[in-house]
Design an enzyme around this catalytic site. Structure first.
Site, short mmCIF file in Angstrom:
data_model
loop_
_atom_site.label_atom_id
_atom_site.label_comp_id
_atom_site.label_asym_id
_atom_site.label_seq_id
_atom_site.Cartn_x
_atom_site.Cartn_y
_atom_site.Cartn_z
N ALA A 63 78.14 -26.77 -32.49
CA ALA A 63 78.85 -27.14 -33.55
C ALA A 63 79.00 -26.10 -34.84
O ALA A 63 77.89 -25.45 -34.60
CB ALA A 63 78.43 -28.52 -34.35
N GLY A 106 76.23 -29.02 -29.79
CA GLY A 106 77.51 -29.83 -29.31
C GLY A 106 78.13 -29.24 -28.07
O GLY A 106 78.92 -29.97 -27.32
N GLU A 109 76.62 -30.62 -25.47
CA GLU A 109 76.99 -32.32 -25.35
C GLU A 109 78.12 -32.57 -24.98
O GLU A 109 78.49 -33.36 -24.20
CB GLU A 109 76.65 -32.83 -26.63
CG GLU A 109 75.46 -32.93 -27.08
CD GLU A 109 75.04 -33.20 -28.45
OE1 GLU A 109 75.78 -32.52 -29.44
OE2 GLU A 109 74.31 -34.00 -28.84
N GLU A 129 68.76 -27.43 -31.66
CA GLU A 129 69.00 -28.25 -32.82
C GLU A 129 67.51 -28.20 -33.83
O GLU A 129 67.57 -28.29 -35.04
CB GLU A 129 69.69 -29.67 -32.68
CG GLU A 129 70.99 -29.62 -32.67
CD GLU A 129 71.50 -29.52 -31.02
OE1 GLU A 129 70.80 -28.85 -30.20
OE2 GLU A 129 72.66 -29.96 -30.70
N1 DAK Z 1 78.26 -22.08 -35.44
C1 DAK Z 1 79.04 -21.17 -36.27
N2 DAK Z 1 79.11 -19.82 -35.86
C2 DAK Z 1 78.43 -19.32 -34.80
C3 DAK Z 1 77.66 -20.53 -34.00
C4 DAK Z 1 77.78 -21.86 -34.46
N3 DAK Z 1 77.29 -22.81 -33.62
N4 DAK Z 1 77.17 -19.80 -32.92
C5 DAK Z 1 77.65 -18.54 -33.14
N5 DAK Z 1 78.38 -18.47 -34.01
C6 DAK Z 1 78.93 -17.13 -34.64
C7 DAK Z 1 77.86 -16.19 -35.55
O1 DAK Z 1 77.87 -16.55 -36.61
C8 DAK Z 1 78.44 -14.81 -35.17
O2 DAK Z 1 79.58 -14.91 -36.33
P1 DAK Z 1 79.61 -13.90 -37.44
O3 DAK Z 1 78.49 -13.71 -38.09
O4 DAK Z 1 79.66 -12.18 -36.69
O5 DAK Z 1 80.79 -13.91 -38.36
C9 DAK Z 1 79.15 -14.95 -33.94
O6 DAK Z 1 79.19 -16.11 -33.63
C10 DAK Z 1 78.40 -14.14 -32.79
O7 DAK Z 1 76.95 -14.80 -32.83
P2 DAK Z 1 75.83 -13.80 -33.18
O8 DAK Z 1 75.99 -12.50 -33.74
O9 DAK Z 1 74.64 -14.67 -33.41
O10 DAK Z 1 75.53 -13.53 -31.60
P3 DAK Z 1 74.13 -13.23 -30.71
O11 DAK Z 1 74.73 -12.78 -29.30
O12 DAK Z 1 73.26 -12.30 -31.56
O13 DAK Z 1 73.38 -14.64 -30.88
C11 DAK Z 1 73.24 -17.29 -30.08
C12 DAK Z 1 74.00 -15.84 -29.99
C13 DAK Z 1 74.07 -18.15 -29.42
C14 DAK Z 1 72.04 -17.20 -29.78
C15 DAK Z 1 73.37 -17.34 -31.94
O14 DAK Z 1 74.83 -17.11 -32.17
C16 DAK Z 1 73.01 -18.61 -32.26
O15 DAK Z 1 71.91 -19.07 -32.28
N6 DAK Z 1 74.09 -19.61 -32.39
C17 DAK Z 1 73.92 -20.86 -33.03
C18 DAK Z 1 73.65 -21.77 -31.74
C19 DAK Z 1 73.26 -23.28 -32.35
O16 DAK Z 1 72.12 -23.36 -32.98
N7 DAK Z 1 73.91 -24.27 -31.84
C20 DAK Z 1 73.74 -25.67 -32.16
C21 DAK Z 1 74.69 -26.01 -33.59
S1 DAK Z 1 74.15 -27.65 -34.00
C22 DAK Z 1 77.56 -34.55 -34.55
C23 DAK Z 1 76.52 -34.41 -33.94
C24 DAK Z 1 76.30 -33.18 -33.30
C25 DAK Z 1 76.82 -32.01 -33.33
C26 DAK Z 1 77.77 -32.26 -34.38
C27 DAK Z 1 78.24 -33.52 -34.85
N8 DAK Z 1 77.84 -35.73 -35.19
C28 DAK Z 1 77.34 -37.00 -34.84
C29 DAK Z 1 79.08 -35.78 -36.03
C30 DAK Z 1 76.38 -30.97 -33.18
C31 DAK Z 1 75.39 -29.92 -33.46
C32 DAK Z 1 75.03 -28.56 -33.09
O17 DAK Z 1 75.76 -27.94 -32.16
#
Ligand code: DAK
Length: 255
Positions: A63, A106, A109, A129
């Site tokens: 997400a 997400g 998921e 997460e």
């Molecule tokens: N959100 C927003 N932007 C993201 C992102 C994310 N999850 N993942 C990557 N990006 C963006 C980065 O910010 C970057 O954008 P700029 O900063 O250049 O503008 C671009 O994508 C490239 O990413 P990186 O520069 O970070 O690329 P790397 O190769 O260095 O790293 C990475 C890749 C995947 C390891 C890293 O980007 C990363 O750690 N990303 C976050 C992964 C993460 O933590 N995902 C889980 C998010 S929490 C709900 C229930 C559940 C959920 C939602 C709602 N409800 C019940 C309503 C779900 C929650 C989640 O998924």
């Protein structure tokens, strides 16, 4: 809506692609809204017999953290994710997630709400997460333990371990992992096989696997036998068995 999700329906197969490569296909509200609408469309379209979901370069890196960071609990609760993923899971047709690159949080998921998962060997799949102060919240703590067992799921969720597609295949988290350059081809091979099966049989099997989970073993086996017998009311059963006996390919009408 930002129109970051495309759908393409050819020969009864719907292909959905998430296309926000600049953010590794992070799922913002607009994308989830688009997916939600598309799942409704697919549900209402009797001609679609199979759904394949993938993403440009990456499946989805979770997400959108930028959209969530300042949310209050009430605002976070308004994200649609769970309802949309439940919609996907409850489609009658088979669904395949095709995972290249990242499928995190997400994004993973979303893949877990599909029936089958194909991945590239190098894909990176998991739940980061707990590292950012939350937990999986759109089916992850529910669907993953069912898929790979509670102990392993707790390990991966608690530690935030990200597995490669190859590692994920070994524990049954994805059905199959192949080299990235073969991923689309492999998905098409699975699709070609699935599309030849009887839609009524597939739908009944999918529903039964879901319902068995809510019942005790004896009731589930009784219900399975009832639904198995009910398939003899369908044209698909008659066609399938006749075609087999006549040594020809069946032509299923899905009724
Ligand atoms: N959100 C927003 N932007 C993201 C992102 C994310 N999850 N993942 C990557 N990006 C963006 C980065 O910010 C970057 O954008 P700029 O900063 O250049 O503008 C671009 O994508 C490239 O990413 P990186 O520069 O970070 O690329 P790397 O190769 O260095 O790293 C990475 C890749 C995947 C390891 C890293 O980007 C990363 O750690 N990303 C976050 C992964 C993460 O933590 N995902 C889980 C998010 S929490 C709900 C229930 C559940 C959920 C939602 C709602 N409800 C019940 C309503 C779900 C929650 C989640 O998924």
């Amino acid at each position: 809506m930002e129109n970051k999700v495309t759908i393409n329906i050819v020969d009864d197969i719907a292909r959905i692609e998430i296309n926000r490569p600049e953010a590794l296909n992070a799922l913002n509200r607009s994308i989830v809204d688009e997916l939600d609408e598309l799942f409704d469309q697919i549900k209402d379209n009797n001609d679609v017999r199979l759904l394949i979901i993938g993403g440009t370069k990456n499946f989805a890196a979770g997400a959108d953290i930028k959209q969530m960071v300042d949310c209050t609990a009430t605002e976070a609760g308004k994200f649609l994710f769970s309802g949309t993923f439940n919609k996907l899971e409850s489609l009658e047709i088979p669904t395949i997630a095709v995972i290249d690159g990242y499928a995190l949080g997400g994004g993973f998921e979303l893949a877990l709400a599909c029936d089958l998962r194909l991945a590239s060997i190098e894909a990176k799949i998991g739940f980061p997460e707990t590292g950012i102060g939350i937990m999986p919240g759109a089916g992850g703590t529910v669907r993953l333990p069912k898929l790979i067992g509670e102990g392993k799921a707790k390990e991966l969720i608690f530690l935030g371990t990200i597995l490669t597609g190859e590692e994920a295949e070994k524990i049954g988290m994805v059905n199959k992992a192949v080299p990235a350059e073969e991923l689309k081809e492999e998905a098409e091979r699975w699709a070609a096989k699935l599309i030849k099966k009887a839609p009524c049989g597939l739908a009944a099997a999918k529903r039964m696997v879901a319902d068995a989970d809510k019942l005790d073993k004896k009731s589930a086996i009784e219900l399975e036998a009832e639904r198995w017998a009910a398939l003899f009311n369908t044209d698909d059963q008659k066609e399938g068995m006749k075609a087999h006996l006549e040594k020809r390919k069946p032509v299923y009408l899905g009724r």
